[in-house]
Enzyme design. Sequence first.
Site, mmCIF file in Angstrom:
data_model
loop_
_atom_site.group_PDB
_atom_site.id
_atom_site.type_symbol
_atom_site.label_atom_id
_atom_site.label_comp_id
_atom_site.label_asym_id
_atom_site.label_seq_id
_atom_site.Cartn_x
_atom_site.Cartn_y
_atom_site.Cartn_z
ATOM 1 N N CYS A 175 0.780 -1.117 -0.051
ATOM 2 C CA CYS A 175 -0.140 0.038 -0.150
ATOM 3 C C CYS A 175 0.870 1.238 -0.029
ATOM 4 C CB CYS A 175 -0.838 -0.068 1.234
ATOM 5 S SG CYS A 175 -1.668 1.495 1.891
ATOM 6 N N GLU A 224 -5.216 2.668 -4.604
ATOM 7 C CA GLU A 224 -4.361 1.703 -5.379
ATOM 8 C C GLU A 224 -4.607 2.333 -6.936
ATOM 9 O OE1 GLU A 224 -2.183 -0.324 -5.075
ATOM 10 O OE2 GLU A 224 -2.734 -1.210 -3.107
#
Length: 261
Positions: free
Chosen positions: A2, A112
């Site tokens: 992440c 993302e």
Amino acid sequence: MCGRYASSRSPEDLVDEFEVLDPRLERAIGPSWNVAPTDEVYAVMERSPQDAAEPVRQLRTLRWGLVPSWAKDAGIGSRMINARAETVAEKPAFRKAFASRRCILPADGYYEWYAGEATTSRGKPRKQPFFITPADGSVLAMAGLYEIWRDPGRPEDAPDAFRWTSTVLTTEASDELGRIHDRMPLVVDRSSWAQWLDPRVRLADPMELLVPAQSSGLTAYPVSAAVGNVANNSPDLVEPIPIAEDGAEPGETDDAQGRLL
């Protein structure tokens, strides 16, 4: 995953949400809708004070990007923002932290970048940022580890002699969210908070207590490419946007690290 996330809850809200008994905040940090590597973040953990045998739940401010205790300098932290759950128990950089320095990194959600079929004028795949967040608006309790690094260049009694840093545990994304990215954070279910945070509990496998984020009722939607610039930080970054037929969106990002085209 992440590389960016959002964390806008106040420390008071986090103290209530996680039943923190001992806030240890040297300084409060403001809400951020664009948390980036090396930023300061909130972390929930349990530690045993010198005068008590039982660990106490604390809220602390850490830097995102774990610096192992044996590191010669803190620069390695920028490459340690994530730890793969599959190897965290064996990797030298993470195994000691996994044994007894586990934490929760509270988030509103994470970003993302998805590469579609459309390409840029340079022939590169266009990458559209998505925000992935609990559909019910609850806090995303991302599983993390923390370390305390002693800066050899500072006197031991200096206020910044010890650096507290953290990393997010990730796993393979196997459901529909895997179409956006092949990795996702691991989440600590509320029923497992106490066990995950207790430094006395020894785990052989992180999956004993953790679940992939996809199991936490997440929703994903496209957001503005403005999130690709760390200078941008406002609630607008997590607002859903329409996508043009050609997949283009003004100012879109060149890669998942958020560099602007």
